[in-house]
Design a protein around this motif. Sequence first.
Motif, PDB file in Angstrom:
ATOM      1  N   UNK A  33       0.825  -1.197   0.000  1.00  0.00           N
ATOM      2  CA  UNK A  33       0.000   0.000   0.000  1.00  0.00           C
ATOM      3  C   UNK A  33       0.868   1.260   0.000  1.00  0.00           C
ATOM      4  N   UNK A  34       1.839   1.309   0.897  1.00  0.00           N
ATOM      5  CA  UNK A  34       2.721   2.480   0.963  1.00  0.00           C
ATOM      6  C   UNK A  34       3.551   2.619  -0.310  1.00  0.00           C
ATOM      7  N   UNK A  35       3.949   1.485  -0.871  1.00  0.00           N
ATOM      8  CA  UNK A  35       4.734   1.521  -2.101  1.00  0.00           C
ATOM      9  C   UNK A  35       3.898   2.053  -3.266  1.00  0.00           C
ATOM     10  N   UNK A  36       2.601   1.663  -3.308  1.00  0.00           N
ATOM     11  CA  UNK A  36       1.721   2.161  -4.369  1.00  0.00           C
ATOM     12  C   UNK A  36       1.519   3.666  -4.251  1.00  0.00           C
ATOM     13  N   UNK A  37       1.390   4.157  -3.022  1.00  0.00           N
ATOM     14  CA  UNK A  37       1.228   5.598  -2.801  1.00  0.00           C
ATOM     15  C   UNK A  37       2.488   6.337  -3.231  1.00  0.00           C
ATOM     16  N   UNK A  38       3.646   5.818  -2.822  1.00  0.00           N
ATOM     17  CA  UNK A  38       4.907   6.485  -3.151  1.00  0.00           C
ATOM     18  C   UNK A  38       5.206   6.419  -4.641  1.00  0.00           C
ATOM     19  N   UNK A  39       4.910   5.262  -5.253  1.00  0.00           N
ATOM     20  CA  UNK A  39       5.220   5.097  -6.678  1.00  0.00           C
ATOM     21  C   UNK A  39       4.389   6.020  -7.554  1.00  0.00           C
ATOM     22  N   UNK A  40       3.214   6.434  -7.064  1.00  0.00           N
ATOM     23  CA  UNK A  40       2.337   7.267  -7.889  1.00  0.00           C
ATOM     24  C   UNK A  40       2.905   8.654  -8.137  1.00  0.00           C
ATOM     25  N   UNK A  43       4.195  12.945 -13.479  1.00  0.00           N
ATOM     26  CA  UNK A  43       3.256  13.187 -12.383  1.00  0.00           C
ATOM     27  C   UNK A  43       3.722  14.339 -11.512  1.00  0.00           C
ATOM     28  N   UNK A  44       5.001  14.387 -11.227  1.00  0.00           N
ATOM     29  CA  UNK A  44       5.557  15.491 -10.433  1.00  0.00           C
ATOM     30  C   UNK A  44       5.357  16.814 -11.163  1.00  0.00           C
ATOM     31  N   UNK A  80      -5.547  13.828  -6.687  1.00  0.00           N
ATOM     32  CA  UNK A  80      -4.781  13.398  -7.852  1.00  0.00           C
ATOM     33  C   UNK A  80      -3.770  12.325  -7.468  1.00  0.00           C
ATOM     34  N   UNK A  81      -3.089  12.510  -6.372  1.00  0.00           N
ATOM     35  CA  UNK A  81      -2.067  11.560  -5.897  1.00  0.00           C
ATOM     36  C   UNK A  81      -2.686  10.181  -5.654  1.00  0.00           C
ATOM     37  N   UNK A  82      -3.788  10.139  -4.919  1.00  0.00           N
ATOM     38  CA  UNK A  82      -4.423   8.857  -4.629  1.00  0.00           C
ATOM     39  C   UNK A  82      -5.062   8.241  -5.869  1.00  0.00           C
ATOM     40  N   UNK A  83      -5.537   9.097  -6.775  1.00  0.00           N
ATOM     41  CA  UNK A  83      -6.119   8.573  -8.015  1.00  0.00           C
ATOM     42  C   UNK A  83      -5.061   7.865  -8.852  1.00  0.00           C
ATOM     43  N   UNK A  84      -3.856   8.410  -8.883  1.00  0.00           N
ATOM     44  CA  UNK A  84      -2.761   7.741  -9.593  1.00  0.00           C
ATOM     45  C   UNK A  84      -2.489   6.365  -8.980  1.00  0.00           C
TER      46      UNK A  84
END
Length: 522
Positions: free
Chosen positions: A55-62, A68-69, A347-351
């Motif tokens: 979960x944390x990896x998916x958030x960070x990878x987005x 994206x940045x 946007x971050x969580x949608x990614x």
Amino acid sequence: MQPDWTSLLPPIVAIMLAILTRQVLLPLAIGVFVGTLLLSWRQSDATVWTVCWMFLNAIAASVSDWPHVQALLFSLLLGAMVGVLEIGGSMRDLITRVARRVRSRCGAQTMIATSGLLIFFDDYANTLLLGGTMRSTADRYGISRAKLAYIVDSTSAPVAGLAIVSTWAATEITYMADGLVAGGVSEPSAAFELFLASIPYRYYPWLALAFVMMIAISGRDFGLMRKLEANAARQPPPVDDDQLSEFHWLWLAAVFPVVACMSTVMLILAVTGNWAVAQEDRSDNLLRLAGQIFGNGDSYTALVLGGVVGLVSAIMAHLKLGDVRLDVVASGAFRGALQMMPAMFVLWLAWALSDVTQPEGLDTGGYLRGILSSRLDPQFLPTTVFILAGGIAFSTGTSWGTMAILTPISISLSLQLDPTGGAGGAICLSTSGAVLAGAIFGDHCSPISDTTVLSSRSSGCDHLLHVRSQMPYALVVAVVSILCGTLPAAIGVSPWVSLFLSAIVLWLIVRYIGRTPTQDIA
């Protein structure tokens, strides 16, 4: 492993929780968590530690992806620029000066609507600036506050959703990029090309703007709005109390940054696109060559540099043309950027949610293609997506959250249901436009929408009265958008033909159903 029905759970959980809680952030986060839990189960490694790590990896990878940045940077920069325009008073001064040239009731409505078109770079700025500065003008010409709120609301999100340079643009492009990747299209320029090509297919925003102008120019209304306008026309005009700035050229500080931002974006697109298009691939046709160059330009870099130039120009213009201290301008820029943060988290969580539903993850699009390919005619996909997006936006009150949930899945599904058409086919283009159009439509009808609330507040109108008086207009435009837009477009009818026919239908509705306040008073 073949995708199964569980691949639908992350977006379904996010949608259902968003509707139930009328929030977006927590439902998106839970949707991502459900996705990572399913992935860990598929890998037979569903320990608490593994699920939390994924979960944390998916958030960070987005946000590890550079585009994206850049999308986040552009949105924050443009939000900061809007904050400078607000605190410096330049946009308010510009609108006030234009308002003083109005001489009639229809002219006042048309001027308010036109001002809404000019503030295209952010829907919040449009809503707050236009509603707050046009109250006295509306009162002076017998325009009801409900009518003012309608004009403000119906020129905020629609124009921001159509503009190439706005706080919406980078967000839309990144959502589209995720959908294209899930559908097997990974070219760097594909998302920007789809963004540009889908603009004519965004029927509801186009027709909402056209309907506002028709209502304003004709002075005709129907439904509850007609009664409210007749009552407002009976009221005596108030004393003119609009105050112009003592700095005669302050209004230029609102125009110059926007022009500088747009010019920079176009210039960077042209330069980077020219570098990207090989000499032997250049078309002899001038229009086609321009399309090649701008289509292959580095859109993310162009948007970020445009945002930087716009912000710097806004700061320098207000320091030069107005009596504004640097610390005040900096405070406005910080507040403007801060206002964008909720949207940035969405946007971050949608990614992250999009990442877990990609083919290399749960492959939600692949499962939907398998169950819908024999049950849903691709020609009905755009209309289905438009209605679904409208329902979600109405229930949640957010067009951004709706686009975050639906855009990647809808685009990938359109590519899989219509593989021969590809990203440039009518189905994909219509579906892309339908997500944004439906989201804005639902947002216009929702009593819990942020822009609906802001429109009523800034215009000094009772909130529920604004919703009740605006909804018939939004429903009329939505029905015409479906009958003359999404349905014909899906079978290959040119969007420009559809828009033209839709405009005629809307004008006939205004002409033969609408009435002016003088007709009602008489």
